[in-house]
Design an enzyme around this catalytic site. Structure first.
Site, PDB file in Angstrom:
ATOM      1  N   ASN A  90     -10.892  -2.626  -5.584  1.00  0.00           N
ATOM      2  CA  ASN A  90     -10.138  -1.637  -6.357  1.00  0.00           C
ATOM      3  C   ASN A  90     -10.833  -1.254  -7.670  1.00  0.00           C
ATOM      4  O   ASN A  90     -10.440  -0.300  -8.335  1.00  0.00           O
ATOM      5  CB  ASN A  90      -8.698  -2.107  -6.625  1.00  0.00           C
ATOM      6  CG  ASN A  90      -7.807  -2.049  -5.388  1.00  0.00           C
ATOM      7  OD1 ASN A  90      -6.919  -2.871  -5.202  1.00  0.00           O
ATOM      8  ND2 ASN A  90      -8.030  -1.064  -4.519  1.00  0.00           N
ATOM      9  N   ASP A 110       0.832  -1.210   0.000  1.00  0.00           N
ATOM     10  CA  ASP A 110       0.000   0.000   0.000  1.00  0.00           C
ATOM     11  C   ASP A 110       0.867   1.262   0.000  1.00  0.00           C
ATOM     12  O   ASP A 110       1.965   1.274   0.549  1.00  0.00           O
ATOM     13  CB  ASP A 110      -0.911  -0.031   1.240  1.00  0.00           C
ATOM     14  CG  ASP A 110      -2.089   0.919   1.110  1.00  0.00           C
ATOM     15  OD1 ASP A 110      -2.359   1.388  -0.019  1.00  0.00           O
ATOM     16  OD2 ASP A 110      -2.739   1.200   2.124  1.00  0.00           O
TER      17      ASP A 110
HETATM   18  C1  IPE Z   1      -5.411  -2.778  -0.333  1.00  0.00           C
HETATM   19  O1  IPE Z   1      -5.070  -1.444  -0.485  1.00  0.00           O
HETATM   20  C2  IPE Z   1      -5.388  -3.468  -1.661  1.00  0.00           C
HETATM   21  C3  IPE Z   1      -4.067  -3.703  -2.259  1.00  0.00           C
HETATM   22  C4  IPE Z   1      -2.921  -3.430  -1.690  1.00  0.00           C
HETATM   23  C5  IPE Z   1      -4.074  -4.316  -3.556  1.00  0.00           C
HETATM   24  P1  IPE Z   1      -6.184  -0.298  -0.681  1.00  0.00           P
HETATM   25  O2  IPE Z   1      -5.436   0.962  -0.841  1.00  0.00           O
HETATM   26  O3  IPE Z   1      -7.106  -0.691  -1.769  1.00  0.00           O
HETATM   27  O4  IPE Z   1      -6.963  -0.366   0.707  1.00  0.00           O
HETATM   28  P2  IPE Z   1      -7.878   0.734   1.421  1.00  0.00           P
HETATM   29  O5  IPE Z   1      -8.924   1.139   0.419  1.00  0.00           O
HETATM   30  O6  IPE Z   1      -7.006   1.866   1.814  1.00  0.00           O
HETATM   31  O7  IPE Z   1      -8.445   0.031   2.615  1.00  0.00           O
HETATM   32  C1  IPE Z   2      -1.281   0.260  -3.423  1.00  0.00           C
HETATM   33  O1  IPE Z   2      -1.146   1.633  -3.454  1.00  0.00           O
HETATM   34  C2  IPE Z   2      -1.577  -0.345  -4.762  1.00  0.00           C
HETATM   35  C3  IPE Z   2      -2.962  -0.813  -4.913  1.00  0.00           C
HETATM   36  C4  IPE Z   2      -3.914  -0.746  -4.028  1.00  0.00           C
HETATM   37  C5  IPE Z   2      -3.295  -1.427  -6.186  1.00  0.00           C
HETATM   38  P1  IPE Z   2      -2.388   2.612  -3.496  1.00  0.00           P
HETATM   39  O2  IPE Z   2      -2.753   2.848  -4.920  1.00  0.00           O
HETATM   40  O3  IPE Z   2      -3.500   2.118  -2.649  1.00  0.00           O
HETATM   41  O4  IPE Z   2      -1.749   3.930  -2.882  1.00  0.00           O
HETATM   42  P2  IPE Z   2      -2.390   4.906  -1.806  1.00  0.00           P
HETATM   43  O5  IPE Z   2      -2.864   4.065  -0.663  1.00  0.00           O
HETATM   44  O6  IPE Z   2      -3.510   5.616  -2.481  1.00  0.00           O
HETATM   45  O7  IPE Z   2      -1.271   5.811  -1.419  1.00  0.00           O
HETATM   46 MG    MG Z   3      -4.017   2.364  -0.702  1.00  0.00          MG
END
Ligand code: IPE
Ligand code: IPE
Ligand code: MG
Length: 247
Positions: free
Chosen positions: A66, A18
């Site tokens: 997502n 994340d």
């Molecule tokens: C969790 O991260 C999913 C992945 C790392 C693929 P998100 O960024 O989607 O989670 P939330 O929405 O902050 O809980």
């Molecule tokens: C993790 O990074 C990747 C996925 C969830 C696919 P994020 O895209 O969630 O990045 P933040 O949490 O918005 O910084």
């Molecule tokens: Mg995230």
């Protein structure tokens, strides 16, 4: 360079990668740059895991939630998965890494589905480490699909509803051939599971690290493994120390 002490490595480490978006925003860059940089962290982490003797490494790459993101970002993430498999499959195969994909493939595009299948088929016989990619994965969805399978078997008369136990549910999850994670690491300081491996995490050690995923490195990883080694896992029983003291 940090090295690991002679402590037993966890058999299975799962990572919620994340913070890609925040990494990019902090630099005034579009979120897609963060995702691209995140792939480099994936490469480094896979190497470090193999070096540490980890048998299973699971990476959460795209969740069933997502899909709520803008279409352009979803396309970026799918594009990166495709490029990663196309570019890295040969090397992973050479390194004797077996690839397994978990998540719902039913509503993925044909080209993605066949690429995922190709990665699994090519590396099926490899034995150094299993890299599990959670793609279009959501734990509630996975459990619901397992429940549907059980219901179908009951309807066909192959199973009695009253015989269903935890093991039978376990055997119908996407992870049926994968041990439960010993350690789940989430980067970026968020402290939640976001629908990741809810069933399998029953006794996992959870670790939340402040680094954003693109900044995750071999050093951060090994420091987490060190901390894991110092944890006392009891699984509802007593610690080895308590048993030795006869308490
Ligand atoms: C969790 O991260 C999913 C992945 C790392 C693929 P998100 O960024 O989607 O989670 P939330 O929405 O902050 O809980
Ligand atoms: C993790 O990074 C990747 C996925 C969830 C696919 P994020 O895209 O969630 O990045 P933040 O949490 O918005 O910084
Ligand atoms: Mg995230």
């Amino acid at each position: 360079m940090s090295t690991l002490e002679n402590r037993a490595a966890p058999e299975h480490v799962a990572i919620i990668m994340d913070g890609n978006g925040r990494w990019a925003s902090a630099r005034g860059l579009p979120r897609s740059f963060g995702h691209r940089k995140g792939v480099e962290a994936v490469r480094e982490t896979v190497k470090a895991a193999a070096e540490a003797g980890i048998r299973y490494l699971t990476l959460f790459a795209f969740s069933s939630e997502n899909w709520r993101r803008p279409e352009s970002e979803i396309n970026d993430l799918f594009g990166l998965l495709k490029t990663f498999i196309r570019r890295d499959l040969a090397e992973l195969h050479r390194e004797n890494v077996r690839i397994r994909i978990i998540g719902d493939r039913a509503n993925l595009r044909d080209d993605i589905r066949s690429l995922l299948l190709e990665a699994e088929e090519t590396t099926r016989g490899n034995s150094a480490m299993t890299l599990v990619i959670a793609f279009n994965y959501g734990a509630r969805d996975e459990i619901a699909r397992a429940a549907a399978r059980l219901a179908a078997e009951v309807a066909e008369g192959r199973l009695k509803a009253s015989d269903i136990d935890a093991r039978m549910i376990d055997e119908r999850l996407d992870t049926s051939d994968i041990p439960d994670p010993d350690l789940i690491i989430r980067t970026s300081g968020e402290e939640r599971l976001s629908n990741f491996l809810l069933w399998q995490a029953a006794y996992s050690e959870l670790m939340f690290v402040p680094e954003l995923w693109p900044d995750f490195s071999r050093e951060v990883f090994f420091a987490a493994l060190e901390r894991f080694g110092a944890r006392d896992r009891r699984f509802g029983g007593l610690s080895a120390k308590a048993v030795a003291l006869g308490s």
